[in-house]
Design an enzyme around this catalytic site. Structure first.
Site, mmCIF file in Angstrom:
data_model
loop_
_atom_site.group_PDB
_atom_site.id
_atom_site.type_symbol
_atom_site.label_atom_id
_atom_site.label_comp_id
_atom_site.label_asym_id
_atom_site.label_seq_id
_atom_site.Cartn_x
_atom_site.Cartn_y
_atom_site.Cartn_z
ATOM 1 N N GLN A 113 15.767 13.381 -8.060
ATOM 2 C CA GLN A 113 14.435 13.977 -7.661
ATOM 3 C C GLN A 113 13.681 14.981 -8.833
ATOM 4 O OE1 GLN A 113 13.890 13.057 -4.264
ATOM 5 N NE2 GLN A 113 11.564 13.390 -4.634
ATOM 6 N N LYS A 116 12.292 12.161 -11.176
ATOM 7 C CA LYS A 116 11.143 11.711 -10.359
ATOM 8 C C LYS A 116 9.602 12.797 -10.251
ATOM 9 C CE LYS A 116 12.320 9.876 -6.323
ATOM 10 N NZ LYS A 116 12.573 9.387 -4.974
ATOM 11 N N LYS A 128 16.881 18.190 -2.103
ATOM 12 C CA LYS A 128 17.165 17.124 -1.183
ATOM 13 C C LYS A 128 18.061 17.869 -0.146
ATOM 14 C CE LYS A 128 16.069 12.840 -0.771
ATOM 15 N NZ LYS A 128 15.082 12.031 -1.086
ATOM 16 N N ASP A 168 12.915 11.506 4.960
ATOM 17 C CA ASP A 168 13.784 10.368 3.840
ATOM 18 C C ASP A 168 14.352 9.484 5.074
ATOM 19 O OD1 ASP A 168 14.735 10.044 0.954
ATOM 20 O OD2 ASP A 168 16.399 9.527 2.124
HETATM 21 N N1 GLU Z 1 12.307 11.344 0.380
HETATM 22 C C1 GLU Z 1 11.168 11.032 -0.447
HETATM 23 C C2 GLU Z 1 11.726 10.673 -1.850
HETATM 24 O O1 GLU Z 1 12.916 10.085 -2.267
HETATM 25 C C3 GLU Z 1 10.144 11.635 -0.419
HETATM 26 C C4 GLU Z 1 10.379 13.245 -0.753
HETATM 27 C C5 GLU Z 1 8.951 14.282 -0.417
HETATM 28 O O2 GLU Z 1 7.888 13.731 0.008
HETATM 29 O O3 GLU Z 1 9.166 15.255 -0.829
HETATM 30 O O4 GLU Z 1 11.299 11.117 -2.868
#
Ligand code: GLU
Length: 447
Positions: A113, A116, A128, A168
Site C-alpha cells: 500500500q 500504491k 492495512k 478488502d
Molecule cells: N483494499 C483496497 C486496496 O487494496 C482499498 C483500500 C482503501 O480504499 O483504502 O487498495
C-alpha cells in the site's frame, strides 16, 4: 536486478527479524530488487537507515475479538491493524476478513500500500488490517456483532487525520456501515472521514464500489493503447468473482471485450459466449449463491470445480482473487495460448516465478500496486467529499478515476524508461512510489 551488499544485508535482517512471514518477505524482496537502479543512480538513497525505516512498520496493533454467534457460542478471533507509513499522509488501506489473515499477510498488504498510495499522488499514507474471522455462512446479525466487537478495540487507533480503514476481501459496504456505526456510537462523533467505502446514505462516494474493477480496466486500456491495441473484441480471463472481478467484468463488457472465464474458491466458470454481468449480478447479489449457480442459468456455460481458469486461452489476464494465485505453470500456459497483457486486480496474485515467465515472453505486466490503485484513489476522493461535506456526480468521479489510472500508467512507463527499463511497469511503479516516499521521509527527518 540483483541486490547490492547494503540491501542484501538489510533483506537478510528483515527475514530473520520477521520469521514465518513469507508474503511480507516476498513483497519486500520485489521492491528492493526493482529499486536497485534508483539506488545506484542516487547513492544517498542507499542510506541503510532510510531503507530500514521504509521496511519497518511505524506501528502494529494486534488484539483479541470476542463475539457470540447465533447459537450462543463464544468465538475468539484475532484482529490486526498495521500502520506502515505515514510519510505522505494518514495511514490508508483496507480491512480483510478471511481465515488466511495473519500478521505477515497484513504486513505484506500494508507494505504494498505504501507504493500504491504514493502512485495515486493523493497524499495518503499506508496501512492495512483485518481479522482471521471467516464471514462465509455467517448471518447478518453475526457479521454485525463481529464488526462491532472489532471496532470496540480499533476505534482508539483510527480517525480522519490518523488512519482511515476501508474494505478488502470479506469487507464491503455492509461491514463498513456496521464498523462506522460502532465507531460513531463509541466516539459520539459522526466523523464520516474515518472510514471509506461507506454506503452513499452515510457519506459514501459514487463510483467507490466500482472503482477498483473499473480502474484495472482503464489501466489495461492504456497498456493496450501503448501497443496499438484496444479492448474491442479481446478475449479476457478474470479470476475471482468478488467486488473487483465483478466490476472489472462489467466494464470490460461495456468496452467490447469478451470475458470467457471467472472463478471462486471452489473452481472456475467458463462461458465462451462471454460472462454476462447481469447474470453474475443475479447470482451474487440477488440469490447470494456460489458461482456454480451461473451455469444453471446459462446453458452454454460450465462450472469446473477445483481448478483455476488459467488454461483457458485469452489475450488478457486479470488475476483478481488473492495473493499467489497464479504460478509459473499457469503463466506458461497463458503465454502459450496467446497472452498479450496481464493486469493484477488483486494484491500480488502472481508469484515471482510467474512474473519472470511474463517478462521473458515480453508480455505487458502491470503489478497490483499500479493496476488496482483505483480503489484507494477513489477512497481518497471519498475523504475529500467528506471533508468538505460535498457530493460529486458519478460521471465526474468516474472521470477523475480514469484520469488517475492513466496518470499512474504514464508515470510507470516514464519512470521505467528513465531507468533504462522501457515498458517495465514493475520497475516503474516501485521506483516512482519509492522516490516519492523517500523524499517525504527525508523531509520529515528521523522519525
Ligand atoms: N483494499 C483496497 C486496496 O487494496 C482499498 C483500500 C482503501 O480504499 O483504502 O487498495
Amino acid at each position: 536486478m540483483p541486490l547490492d551488499a547494503v540491501t542484501t544485508g538489510l533483506y537478510n535482517e528483515i527475514v530473520s527479524r520477521n520469521p514465518a512471514e513469507p508474503e511480507f518477505h516476498q513483497a519486500v524482496s520485489e521492491v528492493l530488487h526493482s529499486i536497485q537502479p534508483a539506488l545506484q543512480r542516487q547513492p544517498s538513497l542507499r542510506d541503510a537507515s532510510l531503507l530500514q525505516r521504509l521496511c519497518e512498520p511505524e506501528r502494529q496493533v494486534m488484539f483479541r475479538i470476542v463475539w457470540v454467534d447465533d447459537n450462543g457460542t463464544t468465538h475468539v478471533n484475532r484482529g490486526f491493524r498495521v500502520g506502515f507509513s505515514s510519510a505522505l499522509g494518514p495511514y490508508k488501506g483496507g480491512l480483510r476478513f478471511h481465515r488466511s489473515v495473519n500478521l505477515g499477510v497484513v504486513k505484506f498488504l500494508a507494505f504494498e500500500q505504501i507504493f500504491k498510495n504514493a502512485l495515486t499522488g493523493l497524499g495518503i499514507g499506508a496501512g492495512k488490517g483485518g481479522s482471521d474471522f471467516d464471514p462465509s455462512g455467517r448471518s447478518d446479525g453475526e457479521i454485525m456483532r463481529f464488526c462491532q466487537a472489532y471496532m470496540t478495540e480499533l476505534h482508539r487507533h483510527i480517525g480522519p487525520q490518523t488512519d482511515i480503514p476501508a474494505g478488502d476481501i470479506g469487507v464491503g459496504s455492509r461491514e463498513i456501515g456496521y464498523l462506522f456505526g460502532q465507531y460513531k456510537r463509541i466516539t459520539n462523533r459522526f466523523e464520516a472521514g474515518t472510514l471509506t467505502g461507506k454506503d452513499l446514505v452515510i457519506g459514501g462516494s459514487l463510483v467507490r464500489p466500482e472503482a477498483t474493477g473499473y480502474g484495472v480496466v482503464y489501466f489495461v486500456e492504456a497498456m493496450l493503447a501503448e501497443r496499438g491495441h484496444s479492448l474491442e473484441d479481446k478475449t479476457v480471463v478474470v479470476s475471482g468473482s468478488g467486488n473487483v472481478a465483478q466490476h472489472a467484468i462489467a466494464k470490460l463488457h461495456q468496452m467490447g471485450a469478451t470475458v470467457v472465464a471467472c472463478s471462486d474458491s471452489s473452481g472456475f466458470l467458463h462461458d465462451p459466449s462471454g460472462v454476462r454481468p447481469d447474470v453474475l449480478h443475479e447470482v451474487k447479489h440477488v440469490r447470494r449463491a456460489k458461482l456454480d449457480a451461473y451455469a444453471d442459468l446459462v446453458p452454454a456455460a460450465r462450472f469446473v470445480p477445483g481448478r483455476s481458469p488459467w488454461d483457458i486461452p485469452c489475450e488478457i489476464a486479470v488475476p483478481a482473487a488473492t495473493q499467489n494465485e497464479l504460478g509459473e505453470a499457469d503463466a506458461v500456459a497463458l503465454v502459450k495460448n496467446g497472452l498479450i497483457a496481464v493486469a493484477e486486480g488483486a494484491n500480488m496474485p502472481c508469484t515471482p516465478k510467474a512474473v519472470e515467465v511474463f517478462d521473458e515472453a515480453g508480455i505487458a505486466f502491470a503489478p497490483g500496486k499500479a493496476a488496482n490503485a483505483g480503489g484507494v484513489a477513489t477512497s481518497a476522493l471519498e475523504m475529500q467529499q467528506n471533508a468538505c461535506r460535498d457530493r460529486w456526480s458519478f460521471s465526474d468521479t468516474d472521470k477523475t478515476l480514469a484520469d488517475t489510472m492513466r496518470s499512474i500508467h504514464n508515470t510507470c512507463l516514464i519512470t521505467a524508461a528513465n531507468y533504462e527499463k522501457p515498458g517495465d511497469y514493475v520497475t516503474g511503479a516501485n521506483i516512482s512510489g519509492f522516490l516519492t516516499v523517500a523524499s517525504a521521509m527525508n523531509a520529515l527527518g528521523l522519525v
